[in-house]
Design a protein around this motif. Sequence first.
Motif, PDB file in Angstrom:
ATOM      1  N   LYS A  79       0.871  -1.126   0.161  1.00 53.47           N
ATOM      2  CA  LYS A  79      -0.009   0.092  -0.190  1.00 53.47           C
ATOM      3  C   LYS A  79       0.801   1.102   0.041  1.00 53.47           C
ATOM      4  N   GLN A  80       2.052   1.269   0.597  1.00 51.21           N
ATOM      5  CA  GLN A  80       3.183   2.467   0.949  1.00 51.21           C
ATOM      6  C   GLN A  80       3.499   2.739  -0.630  1.00 51.21           C
ATOM      7  N   MET A  81       3.580   1.626  -1.389  1.00 50.77           N
ATOM      8  CA  MET A  81       4.413   1.970  -2.650  1.00 50.77           C
ATOM      9  C   MET A  81       3.366   2.244  -3.913  1.00 50.77           C
ATOM     10  N   PHE A  82       2.267   2.038  -3.642  1.00 53.57           N
ATOM     11  CA  PHE A  82       1.108   2.231  -4.526  1.00 53.57           C
ATOM     12  C   PHE A  82       0.555   3.582  -4.465  1.00 53.57           C
ATOM     13  N   THR A  83       1.012   4.390  -5.639  1.00 58.08           N
ATOM     14  CA  THR A  83       0.570   5.833  -5.764  1.00 58.08           C
ATOM     15  C   THR A  83       0.157   6.184  -7.128  1.00 58.08           C
ATOM     16  N   SER A  84      -0.731   6.923  -7.412  1.00 56.85           N
ATOM     17  CA  SER A  84      -1.177   7.256  -8.605  1.00 56.85           C
ATOM     18  C   SER A  84       0.003   7.325  -9.655  1.00 56.85           C
ATOM     19  N   GLY A  85      -0.511   6.973 -10.708  1.00 59.37           N
ATOM     20  CA  GLY A  85       0.315   6.906 -11.891  1.00 59.37           C
ATOM     21  C   GLY A  85       0.008   5.731 -12.950  1.00 59.37           C
ATOM     22  N   VAL A  86       0.687   5.697 -14.196  1.00 56.38           N
ATOM     23  CA  VAL A  86       0.377   4.638 -15.190  1.00 56.38           C
ATOM     24  C   VAL A  86       1.432   3.222 -14.708  1.00 56.38           C
ATOM     25  N   TYR A  87       0.778   2.230 -14.725  1.00 58.59           N
ATOM     26  CA  TYR A  87       1.450   0.760 -14.519  1.00 58.59           C
ATOM     27  C   TYR A  87       1.255  -0.110 -15.580  1.00 58.59           C
ATOM     28  N   LYS A  88       2.056  -1.033 -15.796  1.00 56.13           N
ATOM     29  CA  LYS A  88       1.890  -2.028 -16.544  1.00 56.13           C
ATOM     30  C   LYS A  88       2.160  -3.327 -15.762  1.00 56.13           C
ATOM     31  N   ILE A  89       1.431  -4.519 -16.350  1.00 51.02           N
ATOM     32  CA  ILE A  89       1.947  -5.808 -15.835  1.00 51.02           C
ATOM     33  C   ILE A  89       2.388  -6.536 -17.224  1.00 51.02           C
ATOM     34  N   HIS A  90       3.332  -7.240 -17.210  1.00 51.78           N
ATOM     35  CA  HIS A  90       3.948  -7.648 -18.006  1.00 51.78           C
ATOM     36  C   HIS A  90       3.986  -9.307 -17.970  1.00 51.78           C
ATOM     37  N   PHE A  91       3.167 -10.100 -18.611  1.00 49.19           N
ATOM     38  CA  PHE A  91       2.958 -11.474 -18.253  1.00 49.19           C
ATOM     39  C   PHE A  91       3.823 -12.189 -19.357  1.00 49.19           C
ATOM     40  N   GLU A  92       4.430 -13.367 -19.007  1.00 48.15           N
ATOM     41  CA  GLU A  92       5.401 -13.827 -20.003  1.00 48.15           C
ATOM     42  C   GLU A  92       4.472 -15.338 -20.314  1.00 48.15           C
TER      43      GLU A  92
END
Length: 139
Positions: A79-92
């Motif tokens: 929760k502490q690292m989770f901030t507003s912004g753009v993210y992506k999850i890269h699935f192999e």
Amino acid sequence: MSALRLQQLKGQIFPENKLTVMAASPSPLTTHVLNTATGVPGANMALRLYRQEPNTDVWHLVTSGLTNEDGRCPGLITKQMFTSGVYKIHFETGQYWASMGETPFYPYVEIVFAISNPDQKYHIPLLLSRFSYSTYRGS
């Protein structure tokens, strides 16, 4: 998972030892991979979570993991690292299909999403077959 372990994770009190065991703080961002071709979870799939540096094309690795037998990757981000912004999850996905003796069509899948309110919970599922995939914002 054993019934005893499930009780521990739920934070129940055990009368025999009077201990309360609490689960780790849940991640505000979760994912679940489902192999829709076979109807089973996408287990043992490598994935990486990135956050985009604002106003650039630069991505920073936040964490990496492997889906469990249920196709989930617990503890993806705190929760502490989770901030507003753009993210992506890269699935192999290519490695996943190859590990089952299948020829992959998609070598990987990247899901890009924007977080405007990090106080909410976000769930990013990946529904996957060899020749298609889909996603949505879950809860």
